[in-house]
Enzyme design. Structure first.
Site, PDB file in Angstrom:
ATOM      1  N   LYS A  76      16.309 -13.058 -32.783  1.00  0.00           N
ATOM      2  CA  LYS A  76      16.960 -12.672 -31.522  1.00  0.00           C
ATOM      3  C   LYS A  76      18.375 -13.249 -31.445  1.00  0.00           C
ATOM      4  CE  LYS A  76      15.443 -12.044 -26.804  1.00  0.00           C
ATOM      5  NZ  LYS A  76      14.379 -12.150 -25.832  1.00  0.00           N
ATOM      6  N   LYS A  88      11.183 -23.053 -30.548  1.00  0.00           N
ATOM      7  CA  LYS A  88      10.311 -22.802 -29.401  1.00  0.00           C
ATOM      8  C   LYS A  88       9.440 -24.028 -29.203  1.00  0.00           C
ATOM      9  CE  LYS A  88       9.420 -19.237 -26.652  1.00  0.00           C
ATOM     10  NZ  LYS A  88      10.341 -18.183 -26.191  1.00  0.00           N
ATOM     11  N   ASP A 123      10.039 -20.696 -19.902  1.00  0.00           N
ATOM     12  CA  ASP A 123       9.368 -19.573 -20.566  1.00  0.00           C
ATOM     13  C   ASP A 123       8.081 -19.345 -19.765  1.00  0.00           C
ATOM     14  OD1 ASP A 123       9.660 -18.122 -23.416  1.00  0.00           O
ATOM     15  OD2 ASP A 123       7.536 -18.388 -23.018  1.00  0.00           O
ATOM     16  N   THR A 158      19.995  -9.402 -18.533  1.00  0.00           N
ATOM     17  CA  THR A 158      18.931  -8.706 -19.270  1.00  0.00           C
ATOM     18  C   THR A 158      18.905  -7.233 -18.855  1.00  0.00           C
ATOM     19  OG1 THR A 158      17.629 -10.723 -19.429  1.00  0.00           O
ATOM     20  CG2 THR A 158      16.455  -8.679 -19.811  1.00  0.00           C
ATOM     21  N   LEU A 189       8.653  -2.958 -11.912  1.00  0.00           N
ATOM     22  CA  LEU A 189       9.861  -3.037 -11.078  1.00  0.00           C
ATOM     23  C   LEU A 189      10.043  -4.474 -10.609  1.00  0.00           C
ATOM     24  CD1 LEU A 189       9.219   0.240  -9.021  1.00  0.00           C
ATOM     25  CD2 LEU A 189      10.874  -0.069 -10.878  1.00  0.00           C
ATOM     26  N   ASP A 211       4.342   0.151 -10.550  1.00  0.00           N
ATOM     27  CA  ASP A 211       4.231  -1.308 -10.471  1.00  0.00           C
ATOM     28  C   ASP A 211       3.008  -1.641  -9.637  1.00  0.00           C
ATOM     29  OD1 ASP A 211       4.660  -4.171  -9.717  1.00  0.00           O
ATOM     30  OD2 ASP A 211       6.521  -3.852 -10.812  1.00  0.00           O
ATOM     31  N   SER A 272      12.820  -3.726 -21.462  1.00  0.00           N
ATOM     32  CA  SER A 272      13.029  -5.178 -21.575  1.00  0.00           C
ATOM     33  C   SER A 272      11.781  -5.926 -22.031  1.00  0.00           C
ATOM     34  CB  SER A 272      13.447  -5.756 -20.219  1.00  0.00           C
ATOM     35  OG  SER A 272      12.324  -5.814 -19.353  1.00  0.00           O
ATOM     36  N   ASN A 274       8.919  -7.918 -23.678  1.00  0.00           N
ATOM     37  CA  ASN A 274       8.828  -8.576 -24.986  1.00  0.00           C
ATOM     38  C   ASN A 274       7.633  -8.036 -25.749  1.00  0.00           C
ATOM     39  OD1 ASN A 274      10.943 -10.523 -25.280  1.00  0.00           O
ATOM     40  ND2 ASN A 274      10.021 -11.671 -23.590  1.00  0.00           N
TER      41      ASN A 274
HETATM   42  P1  NAD Z   1       8.707  -9.919 -13.576  1.00  0.00           P
HETATM   43  O1  NAD Z   1       7.465 -10.734 -13.602  1.00  0.00           O
HETATM   44  O2  NAD Z   1       9.758 -10.194 -12.551  1.00  0.00           O
HETATM   45  O3  NAD Z   1       8.353  -8.363 -13.464  1.00  0.00           O
HETATM   46  C1  NAD Z   1       7.266  -7.766 -14.108  1.00  0.00           C
HETATM   47  C2  NAD Z   1       6.777  -6.661 -13.182  1.00  0.00           C
HETATM   48  O4  NAD Z   1       5.764  -5.927 -13.861  1.00  0.00           O
HETATM   49  C3  NAD Z   1       6.173  -7.194 -11.882  1.00  0.00           C
HETATM   50  O5  NAD Z   1       6.774  -6.550 -10.775  1.00  0.00           O
HETATM   51  C4  NAD Z   1       4.699  -6.840 -12.012  1.00  0.00           C
HETATM   52  O6  NAD Z   1       4.093  -6.537 -10.767  1.00  0.00           O
HETATM   53  C5  NAD Z   1       4.767  -5.623 -12.925  1.00  0.00           C
HETATM   54  N1  NAD Z   1       3.508  -5.352 -13.592  1.00  0.00           N
HETATM   55  C6  NAD Z   1       2.629  -6.238 -14.120  1.00  0.00           C
HETATM   56  N2  NAD Z   1       1.573  -5.587 -14.623  1.00  0.00           N
HETATM   57  C7  NAD Z   1       1.805  -4.269 -14.421  1.00  0.00           C
HETATM   58  C8  NAD Z   1       1.068  -3.091 -14.706  1.00  0.00           C
HETATM   59  N3  NAD Z   1      -0.119  -3.138 -15.300  1.00  0.00           N
HETATM   60  N4  NAD Z   1       1.608  -1.896 -14.369  1.00  0.00           N
HETATM   61  C9  NAD Z   1       2.815  -1.846 -13.763  1.00  0.00           C
HETATM   62  N5  NAD Z   1       3.548  -2.919 -13.453  1.00  0.00           N
HETATM   63  C10 NAD Z   1       3.038  -4.119 -13.779  1.00  0.00           C
HETATM   64  O7  NAD Z   1       9.305 -10.039 -15.048  1.00  0.00           O
HETATM   65  P2  NAD Z   1      10.782  -9.707 -15.529  1.00  0.00           P
HETATM   66  O8  NAD Z   1      11.584 -10.948 -15.572  1.00  0.00           O
HETATM   67  O9  NAD Z   1      11.285  -8.508 -14.787  1.00  0.00           O
HETATM   68  O10 NAD Z   1      10.501  -9.309 -17.047  1.00  0.00           O
HETATM   69  C11 NAD Z   1       9.942  -8.053 -17.386  1.00  0.00           C
HETATM   70  C12 NAD Z   1       9.680  -8.025 -18.886  1.00  0.00           C
HETATM   71  O11 NAD Z   1      10.891  -8.249 -19.592  1.00  0.00           O
HETATM   72  C13 NAD Z   1       8.708  -9.099 -19.378  1.00  0.00           C
HETATM   73  O12 NAD Z   1       7.972  -8.591 -20.467  1.00  0.00           O
HETATM   74  C14 NAD Z   1       9.624 -10.216 -19.856  1.00  0.00           C
HETATM   75  O13 NAD Z   1       9.007 -11.007 -20.851  1.00  0.00           O
HETATM   76  C15 NAD Z   1      10.760  -9.397 -20.436  1.00  0.00           C
HETATM   77  N6  NAD Z   1      12.041 -10.129 -20.488  1.00  0.00           N
HETATM   78  C16 NAD Z   1      12.589 -10.612 -19.351  1.00  0.00           C
HETATM   79  C17 NAD Z   1      13.805 -11.308 -19.407  1.00  0.00           C
HETATM   80  C18 NAD Z   1      14.470 -11.859 -18.165  1.00  0.00           C
HETATM   81  O14 NAD Z   1      15.626 -12.277 -18.253  1.00  0.00           O
HETATM   82  N7  NAD Z   1      13.820 -11.875 -17.024  1.00  0.00           N
HETATM   83  C19 NAD Z   1      14.440 -11.487 -20.646  1.00  0.00           C
HETATM   84  C20 NAD Z   1      13.867 -10.959 -21.799  1.00  0.00           C
HETATM   85  C21 NAD Z   1      12.647 -10.276 -21.699  1.00  0.00           C
END
Ligand code: NAD
Length: 378
Positions: A76, A88, A123, A158, A189, A211, A272, A274
Protein backbone atom coordinates in the site's frame (compact mmCIF):
# COMPACT_ATOMS: atom_id res chain seq x y z
CA UNK A 1 12.71 -23.39 18.77
CA UNK A 2 9.14 -23.22 20.04
CA UNK A 3 7.02 -26.16 21.11
CA UNK A 4 3.28 -25.60 20.83
CA UNK A 5 1.35 -26.52 23.92
CA UNK A 6 -1.38 -28.40 22.08
CA UNK A 7 0.51 -30.52 19.61
CA UNK A 8 4.05 -30.71 20.95
CA UNK A 9 5.11 -30.39 17.32
CA UNK A 10 7.95 -28.00 16.71
CA UNK A 11 7.60 -25.12 14.33
CA UNK A 12 10.11 -22.63 13.01
CA UNK A 13 9.13 -19.06 13.73
CA UNK A 14 11.60 -17.82 11.11
CA UNK A 15 9.75 -19.85 8.47
CA UNK A 16 6.67 -17.74 9.22
CA UNK A 17 8.57 -14.47 8.94
CA UNK A 18 10.90 -15.29 6.06
CA UNK A 19 9.62 -12.28 4.10
CA UNK A 20 9.74 -9.96 7.14
CA UNK A 21 12.53 -7.96 8.71
CA UNK A 22 11.49 -8.13 12.33
CA UNK A 23 8.80 -9.38 14.68
CA UNK A 24 8.52 -8.09 18.23
CA UNK A 25 6.53 -9.86 20.92
CA UNK A 26 5.45 -7.43 23.65
CA UNK A 27 4.32 -8.54 27.10
CA UNK A 28 3.52 -6.38 30.13
CA UNK A 29 2.17 -8.28 33.09
CA UNK A 30 0.95 -5.23 35.01
CA UNK A 31 -1.43 -4.03 32.29
CA UNK A 32 -2.10 -7.41 30.66
CA UNK A 33 -0.64 -6.21 27.37
CA UNK A 34 0.10 -8.94 24.85
CA UNK A 35 0.99 -7.52 21.49
CA UNK A 36 2.91 -8.43 18.34
CA UNK A 37 4.57 -5.85 16.12
CA UNK A 38 5.49 -7.08 12.64
CA UNK A 39 7.83 -5.07 10.44
CA UNK A 40 7.72 -6.29 6.86
CA UNK A 41 10.00 -3.77 5.19
CA UNK A 42 11.76 -0.51 5.94
CA UNK A 43 13.16 -0.20 2.41
CA UNK A 44 11.00 2.88 1.80
CA UNK A 45 11.28 4.38 5.27
CA UNK A 46 10.16 3.45 8.77
CA UNK A 47 7.40 0.86 8.87
CA UNK A 48 3.88 2.28 9.20
CA UNK A 49 0.71 0.44 10.04
CA UNK A 50 -2.25 0.57 12.37
CA UNK A 51 -2.65 -1.36 15.59
CA UNK A 52 -5.53 -3.81 15.62
CA UNK A 53 -7.09 -5.08 18.88
CA UNK A 54 -8.88 -8.41 18.61
CA UNK A 55 -9.50 -11.43 20.88
CA UNK A 56 -7.43 -13.83 18.77
CA UNK A 57 -8.02 -17.45 19.78
CA UNK A 58 -4.30 -18.28 19.62
CA UNK A 59 -0.96 -16.46 19.49
CA UNK A 60 -0.32 -18.11 16.14
CA UNK A 61 -3.50 -16.60 14.71
CA UNK A 62 -2.42 -13.15 15.95
CA UNK A 63 1.07 -13.61 14.48
CA UNK A 64 -0.27 -14.67 11.08
CA UNK A 65 -2.61 -11.66 11.02
CA UNK A 66 0.22 -9.26 11.93
CA UNK A 67 2.50 -10.77 9.24
CA UNK A 68 -0.20 -10.68 6.55
CA UNK A 69 -1.35 -7.16 7.34
CA UNK A 70 2.19 -5.73 7.58
CA UNK A 71 3.12 -7.13 4.16
CA UNK A 72 -0.05 -5.57 2.76
CA UNK A 73 1.06 -2.22 4.21
CA UNK A 74 4.35 -2.39 2.28
CA UNK A 75 2.40 -2.77 -0.97
CA UNK A 76 0.00 0.00 0.00
CA UNK A 77 2.86 2.38 0.85
CA UNK A 78 4.62 1.51 -2.41
CA UNK A 79 1.49 2.11 -4.48
CA UNK A 80 0.78 5.41 -2.70
CA UNK A 81 4.45 6.40 -3.01
CA UNK A 82 4.75 7.52 0.62
CA UNK A 83 7.99 7.54 2.58
CA UNK A 84 7.11 4.62 4.82
CA UNK A 85 7.39 0.85 4.72
CA UNK A 86 5.01 -1.83 5.87
CA UNK A 87 4.32 -2.71 9.48
CA UNK A 88 1.37 -3.65 11.67
CA UNK A 89 0.69 -4.31 15.32
CA UNK A 90 -1.91 -6.53 16.92
CA UNK A 91 -2.98 -6.41 20.55
CA UNK A 92 -4.48 -9.68 21.75
CA UNK A 93 -7.58 -8.75 23.73
CA UNK A 94 -11.23 -7.80 23.62
CA UNK A 95 -11.57 -4.11 22.74
CA UNK A 96 -14.87 -3.94 24.70
CA UNK A 97 -13.37 -4.96 28.04
CA UNK A 98 -9.58 -5.23 27.97
CA UNK A 99 -8.63 -1.62 27.19
CA UNK A 100 -7.06 0.78 29.68
CA UNK A 101 -4.96 3.94 29.39
CA UNK A 102 -2.08 2.03 31.04
CA UNK A 103 -2.25 -0.75 28.45
CA UNK A 104 -1.83 1.77 25.63
CA UNK A 105 0.99 3.51 27.51
CA UNK A 106 2.76 0.16 27.85
CA UNK A 107 2.22 -0.44 24.15
CA UNK A 108 3.66 3.03 23.45
CA UNK A 109 6.80 2.09 25.39
CA UNK A 110 7.34 -0.95 23.19
CA UNK A 111 6.85 1.18 20.07
CA UNK A 112 9.37 3.67 21.48
CA UNK A 113 11.86 0.85 22.08
CA UNK A 114 12.04 0.34 18.30
CA UNK A 115 13.79 3.68 17.98
CA UNK A 116 11.73 5.08 15.10
CA UNK A 117 11.55 1.92 12.99
CA UNK A 118 7.76 1.63 13.47
CA UNK A 119 4.93 4.19 13.43
CA UNK A 120 1.39 3.22 14.35
CA UNK A 121 -2.13 4.42 15.07
CA UNK A 122 -5.73 3.28 15.00
CA UNK A 123 -7.12 0.22 13.21
CA UNK A 124 -9.98 -2.23 13.82
CA UNK A 125 -10.78 -2.32 17.55
CA UNK A 126 -8.78 0.79 18.49
CA UNK A 127 -9.61 4.51 18.36
CA UNK A 128 -7.57 7.70 17.91
CA UNK A 129 -8.25 8.44 21.61
CA UNK A 130 -6.52 5.17 22.65
CA UNK A 131 -3.36 6.42 20.99
CA UNK A 132 -3.39 9.68 22.92
CA UNK A 133 -2.21 7.49 25.85
CA UNK A 134 0.49 5.84 23.72
CA UNK A 135 1.59 9.29 22.58
CA UNK A 136 2.71 10.01 26.16
CA UNK A 137 5.41 7.37 25.69
CA UNK A 138 6.40 7.77 22.06
CA UNK A 139 6.24 10.23 19.22
CA UNK A 140 5.87 7.39 16.71
CA UNK A 141 2.10 7.67 16.62
CA UNK A 142 -0.05 8.92 13.74
CA UNK A 143 -3.72 9.77 13.36
CA UNK A 144 -4.41 11.07 16.87
CA UNK A 145 -7.23 13.67 17.14
CA UNK A 146 -6.48 17.09 15.64
CA UNK A 147 -6.41 18.60 19.14
CA UNK A 148 -3.30 16.47 19.78
CA UNK A 149 -1.61 17.41 16.53
CA UNK A 150 -3.05 14.67 14.33
CA UNK A 151 -4.35 15.20 10.80
CA UNK A 152 -8.05 14.53 11.51
CA UNK A 153 -10.71 12.49 9.75
CA UNK A 154 -8.97 10.16 7.27
CA UNK A 155 -12.23 9.25 5.54
CA UNK A 156 -12.14 12.60 3.69
CA UNK A 157 -9.03 11.79 1.59
CA UNK A 158 -10.09 8.12 1.39
CA UNK A 159 -13.40 9.15 -0.21
CA UNK A 160 -11.55 11.56 -2.49
CA UNK A 161 -9.27 8.71 -3.60
CA UNK A 162 -12.27 6.50 -4.36
CA UNK A 163 -13.69 9.24 -6.58
CA UNK A 164 -10.34 9.49 -8.45
CA UNK A 165 -10.41 5.70 -8.77
CA UNK A 166 -13.91 5.79 -10.30
CA UNK A 167 -12.82 8.53 -12.71
CA UNK A 168 -9.78 6.54 -13.91
CA UNK A 169 -11.96 3.44 -14.28
CA UNK A 170 -14.65 5.32 -16.19
CA UNK A 171 -11.94 6.60 -18.49
CA UNK A 172 -10.82 3.05 -19.32
CA UNK A 173 -14.24 1.40 -19.40
CA UNK A 174 -16.49 4.12 -20.84
CA UNK A 175 -13.94 6.32 -22.64
CA UNK A 176 -14.51 9.35 -20.39
CA UNK A 177 -13.58 10.04 -16.79
CA UNK A 178 -16.82 11.93 -16.14
CA UNK A 179 -18.99 10.68 -13.33
CA UNK A 180 -22.34 11.99 -14.58
CA UNK A 181 -24.90 10.06 -16.57
CA UNK A 182 -23.95 6.77 -14.93
CA UNK A 183 -25.54 4.60 -12.28
CA UNK A 184 -23.50 3.48 -9.29
CA UNK A 185 -24.41 0.80 -6.74
CA UNK A 186 -22.96 1.98 -3.42
CA UNK A 187 -22.73 -0.57 -0.61
CA UNK A 188 -22.20 1.08 2.78
CA UNK A 189 -22.94 4.71 3.56
CA UNK A 190 -20.57 5.13 6.49
CA UNK A 191 -17.74 7.62 6.81
CA UNK A 192 -16.34 6.92 3.33
CA UNK A 193 -19.36 5.58 1.42
CA UNK A 194 -21.64 8.49 2.25
CA UNK A 195 -19.07 11.05 1.11
CA UNK A 196 -18.58 9.15 -2.16
CA UNK A 197 -22.36 8.83 -2.69
CA UNK A 198 -23.01 12.55 -2.11
CA UNK A 199 -20.19 13.52 -4.45
CA UNK A 200 -21.49 11.20 -7.19
CA UNK A 201 -24.93 12.78 -6.84
CA UNK A 202 -23.46 16.28 -7.03
CA UNK A 203 -21.76 15.26 -10.27
CA UNK A 204 -25.05 14.16 -11.84
CA UNK A 205 -25.03 10.41 -11.21
CA UNK A 206 -27.88 8.09 -10.22
CA UNK A 207 -27.48 5.64 -7.35
CA UNK A 208 -28.60 2.39 -5.85
CA UNK A 209 -27.64 2.42 -2.16
CA UNK A 210 -27.73 0.06 0.79
CA UNK A 211 -26.73 0.25 4.43
CA UNK A 212 -27.90 -1.37 7.65
CA UNK A 213 -28.13 2.14 9.05
CA UNK A 214 -31.50 3.46 7.84
CA UNK A 215 -30.73 7.05 8.83
CA UNK A 216 -27.72 7.09 6.50
CA UNK A 217 -29.84 5.73 3.64
CA UNK A 218 -32.57 8.32 4.30
CA UNK A 219 -30.02 11.13 4.28
CA UNK A 220 -28.68 10.16 0.86
CA UNK A 221 -32.19 9.61 -0.55
CA UNK A 222 -33.22 13.06 0.73
CA UNK A 223 -30.17 14.67 -0.86
CA UNK A 224 -30.97 12.95 -4.17
CA UNK A 225 -34.54 14.34 -4.04
CA UNK A 226 -33.24 17.81 -3.25
CA UNK A 227 -31.05 17.90 -6.36
CA UNK A 228 -33.35 15.89 -8.65
CA UNK A 229 -31.23 12.71 -8.88
CA UNK A 230 -32.48 9.16 -8.63
CA UNK A 231 -31.46 7.32 -5.43
CA UNK A 232 -33.00 3.87 -5.03
CA UNK A 233 -32.46 2.13 -1.68
CA UNK A 234 -32.15 -1.65 -1.90
CA UNK A 235 -31.96 -4.30 0.78
CA UNK A 236 -28.84 -6.19 1.80
CA UNK A 237 -27.66 -8.60 -0.88
CA UNK A 238 -29.90 -7.07 -3.60
CA UNK A 239 -27.10 -4.54 -4.16
CA UNK A 240 -25.14 -7.28 -5.98
CA UNK A 241 -27.98 -7.87 -8.44
CA UNK A 242 -28.92 -4.35 -9.58
CA UNK A 243 -28.06 -3.31 -13.12
CA UNK A 244 -25.58 -0.45 -12.78
CA UNK A 245 -22.36 0.82 -14.36
CA UNK A 246 -20.08 0.58 -11.32
CA UNK A 247 -20.35 -1.34 -8.04
CA UNK A 248 -18.84 0.73 -5.20
CA UNK A 249 -18.20 -1.47 -2.12
CA UNK A 250 -17.62 0.72 0.94
CA UNK A 251 -18.74 -1.52 3.80
CA UNK A 252 -16.70 -4.67 4.46
CA UNK A 253 -14.30 -7.18 2.86
CA UNK A 254 -14.89 -10.43 0.98
CA UNK A 255 -17.81 -9.02 -1.05
CA UNK A 256 -16.38 -10.29 -4.33
CA UNK A 257 -16.74 -14.05 -4.13
CA UNK A 258 -18.02 -17.07 -6.10
CA UNK A 259 -21.63 -16.18 -5.38
CA UNK A 260 -21.60 -12.41 -5.97
CA UNK A 261 -19.55 -12.63 -9.18
CA UNK A 262 -22.32 -14.65 -10.81
CA UNK A 263 -24.84 -12.00 -9.72
CA UNK A 264 -23.04 -8.75 -10.53
CA UNK A 265 -24.47 -6.81 -13.48
CA UNK A 266 -21.92 -3.98 -13.63
CA UNK A 267 -18.96 -3.06 -15.83
CA UNK A 268 -16.55 -2.23 -12.99
CA UNK A 269 -15.90 -2.54 -9.25
CA UNK A 270 -14.25 0.41 -7.47
CA UNK A 271 -14.60 1.02 -3.73
CA UNK A 272 -12.94 1.70 -0.41
CA UNK A 273 -13.56 -1.59 1.40
CA UNK A 274 -10.39 -3.44 2.41
CA UNK A 275 -9.81 -6.96 1.03
CA UNK A 276 -12.79 -6.89 -1.33
CA UNK A 277 -11.79 -10.15 -3.02
CA UNK A 278 -12.54 -13.24 -0.94
CA UNK A 279 -9.60 -14.81 -2.78
CA UNK A 280 -7.09 -13.64 -5.41
CA UNK A 281 -8.61 -16.02 -7.99
CA UNK A 282 -11.73 -13.84 -7.93
CA UNK A 283 -9.76 -11.15 -9.79
CA UNK A 284 -9.45 -13.60 -12.70
CA UNK A 285 -13.14 -14.51 -12.50
CA UNK A 286 -14.06 -10.81 -12.72
CA UNK A 287 -11.73 -10.38 -15.70
CA UNK A 288 -13.30 -13.37 -17.45
CA UNK A 289 -16.74 -11.87 -16.90
CA UNK A 290 -15.54 -8.58 -18.44
CA UNK A 291 -15.77 -6.62 -15.18
CA UNK A 292 -12.88 -4.23 -14.54
CA UNK A 293 -11.62 -4.41 -10.95
CA UNK A 294 -9.79 -1.49 -9.33
CA UNK A 295 -7.45 -3.06 -6.72
CA UNK A 296 -8.68 -1.91 -3.32
CA UNK A 297 -5.30 -1.03 -1.85
CA UNK A 298 -4.64 1.39 -4.71
CA UNK A 299 -8.05 3.06 -4.49
CA UNK A 300 -8.41 3.36 -0.70
CA UNK A 301 -4.94 4.82 0.02
CA UNK A 302 -6.16 8.36 0.79
CA UNK A 303 -6.24 7.75 4.55
CA UNK A 304 -2.74 6.28 4.48
CA UNK A 305 -1.51 9.25 2.45
CA UNK A 306 -2.91 11.52 5.16
CA UNK A 307 -1.27 9.82 8.14
CA UNK A 308 2.02 9.41 6.25
CA UNK A 309 1.93 13.11 5.47
CA UNK A 310 2.00 13.88 9.21
CA UNK A 311 5.76 13.40 8.82
CA UNK A 312 5.80 16.88 7.35
CA UNK A 313 3.18 18.36 9.72
CA UNK A 314 -0.56 18.02 9.06
CA UNK A 315 -1.68 19.85 5.90
CA UNK A 316 -5.05 18.99 4.33
CA UNK A 317 -4.40 20.67 0.97
CA UNK A 318 -1.14 18.81 0.45
CA UNK A 319 -2.86 15.52 1.33
CA UNK A 320 -5.66 16.07 -1.17
CA UNK A 321 -3.18 17.00 -3.85
CA UNK A 322 -1.12 13.82 -3.15
CA UNK A 323 -4.32 11.77 -3.24
CA UNK A 324 -4.84 12.86 -6.87
CA UNK A 325 -1.98 10.52 -7.83
CA UNK A 326 -4.37 7.59 -7.31
CA UNK A 327 -5.91 8.51 -10.68
CA UNK A 328 -2.61 8.19 -12.60
CA UNK A 329 -1.44 5.12 -10.67
CA UNK A 330 -4.66 3.27 -11.44
CA UNK A 331 -4.47 4.19 -15.13
CA UNK A 332 -0.88 2.85 -15.23
CA UNK A 333 -2.04 -0.41 -13.62
CA UNK A 334 -4.88 -0.84 -16.10
CA UNK A 335 -2.42 -0.31 -18.96
CA UNK A 336 0.04 -2.83 -17.54
CA UNK A 337 -2.69 -5.41 -16.96
CA UNK A 338 -3.90 -5.01 -20.54
CA UNK A 339 -0.39 -5.20 -22.02
CA UNK A 340 0.62 -8.28 -20.01
CA UNK A 341 -2.76 -10.02 -20.20
CA UNK A 342 -2.90 -10.36 -16.42
CA UNK A 343 -5.47 -9.31 -13.83
CA UNK A 344 -5.38 -5.82 -12.39
CA UNK A 345 -4.41 -7.32 -9.03
CA UNK A 346 -1.41 -9.10 -10.54
CA UNK A 347 -0.46 -5.90 -12.37
CA UNK A 348 -0.74 -3.87 -9.15
CA UNK A 349 1.35 -6.36 -7.16
CA UNK A 350 4.05 -6.42 -9.87
CA UNK A 351 4.04 -2.62 -10.01
CA UNK A 352 4.69 -2.51 -6.25
CA UNK A 353 7.31 -5.27 -6.33
CA UNK A 354 9.26 -3.42 -9.05
CA UNK A 355 9.16 -0.24 -6.98
CA UNK A 356 10.33 -2.18 -3.92
CA UNK A 357 13.33 -3.58 -5.82
CA UNK A 358 14.27 -0.08 -6.98
CA UNK A 359 14.01 1.33 -3.45
CA UNK A 360 15.94 -1.57 -1.94
CA UNK A 361 18.82 -0.73 -4.22
CA UNK A 362 18.62 2.94 -3.27
CA UNK A 363 18.22 2.73 0.50
CA UNK A 364 20.35 1.07 3.12
CA UNK A 365 18.72 -1.50 5.34
CA UNK A 366 18.00 0.00 8.78
CA UNK A 367 19.09 3.45 7.55
CA UNK A 368 16.00 5.05 9.05
CA UNK A 369 16.97 4.81 12.65
CA UNK A 370 18.06 8.43 12.64
CA UNK A 371 15.10 9.75 14.58
CA UNK A 372 15.60 13.48 14.02
CA UNK A 373 15.39 12.99 10.26
CA UNK A 374 12.19 10.97 10.49
CA UNK A 375 10.49 12.27 13.61
CA UNK A 376 6.98 13.51 13.02
CA UNK A 377 6.72 17.24 13.53
CA UNK A 378 4.14 18.28 16.06
P1 NAD B 1 -17.79 2.85 8.56
O1 NAD B 1 -17.84 1.86 9.66
O2 NAD B 1 -17.91 4.31 8.85
O3 NAD B 1 -18.89 2.51 7.45
C1 NAD B 1 -19.23 1.21 7.07
C2 NAD B 1 -20.72 1.24 6.74
O4 NAD B 1 -21.08 -0.03 6.20
C3 NAD B 1 -21.60 1.49 7.96
O5 NAD B 1 -22.49 2.56 7.70
C4 NAD B 1 -22.33 0.17 8.15
O6 NAD B 1 -23.64 0.33 8.66
C5 NAD B 1 -22.34 -0.36 6.72
N1 NAD B 1 -22.55 -1.79 6.66
C6 NAD B 1 -22.05 -2.75 7.47
N2 NAD B 1 -22.51 -3.95 7.10
C7 NAD B 1 -23.29 -3.74 6.01
C8 NAD B 1 -24.07 -4.59 5.18
N3 NAD B 1 -24.12 -5.90 5.39
N4 NAD B 1 -24.75 -4.04 4.15
C9 NAD B 1 -24.69 -2.71 3.94
N5 NAD B 1 -24.00 -1.85 4.70
C10 NAD B 1 -23.31 -2.37 5.73
O7 NAD B 1 -16.42 2.55 7.80
P2 NAD B 1 -15.64 3.49 6.78
O8 NAD B 1 -14.57 4.21 7.50
O9 NAD B 1 -16.63 4.23 5.94
O10 NAD B 1 -14.90 2.39 5.89
C11 NAD B 1 -15.61 1.65 4.91
C12 NAD B 1 -14.67 0.60 4.32
O11 NAD B 1 -13.53 1.23 3.76
C13 NAD B 1 -14.13 -0.40 5.34
O12 NAD B 1 -13.95 -1.65 4.71
C14 NAD B 1 -12.77 0.17 5.72
O13 NAD B 1 -11.88 -0.84 6.16
C15 NAD B 1 -12.34 0.74 4.38
N6 NAD B 1 -11.35 1.82 4.50
C16 NAD B 1 -11.65 2.94 5.20
C17 NAD B 1 -10.70 3.97 5.31
C18 NAD B 1 -10.99 5.24 6.07
O14 NAD B 1 -10.21 6.19 5.96
N7 NAD B 1 -12.07 5.34 6.82
C19 NAD B 1 -9.45 3.83 4.69
C20 NAD B 1 -9.18 2.68 3.96
C21 NAD B 1 -10.15 1.67 3.88
Amino acid sequence: MIVTAQTKETFDLFAYMREHEQVVFCHDEGTGLKAIIAIHSTALGPALGGCRMYPYATTEEALIDALRLSKGMTYKCLAADVDFGGGKAVIIGDPRKDKSPELFRAFGQFVESLGGRFYTGTDMGTTPEDFVHALKETNCIVGVPEAYGGSGDSSIPTAEGVVYGIQATNDVVFGSKHLHGKTYAVQGLGKVGKKVALRLLEEGADLYVCDLNEAAVEEVVAYGKQIGASVKPVNGTDIYRVEADVFVPCAFGGVINDETITELRVKAVVGSANNQLADKRHARMLKEKGIVYAPDYIVNAGGLIQVADELYGANKERVLSKTKAIYETLLAIYERAEAAGVTTVEAADRFCEERLQQRRRRNDFFAHQQRPKWAIRR
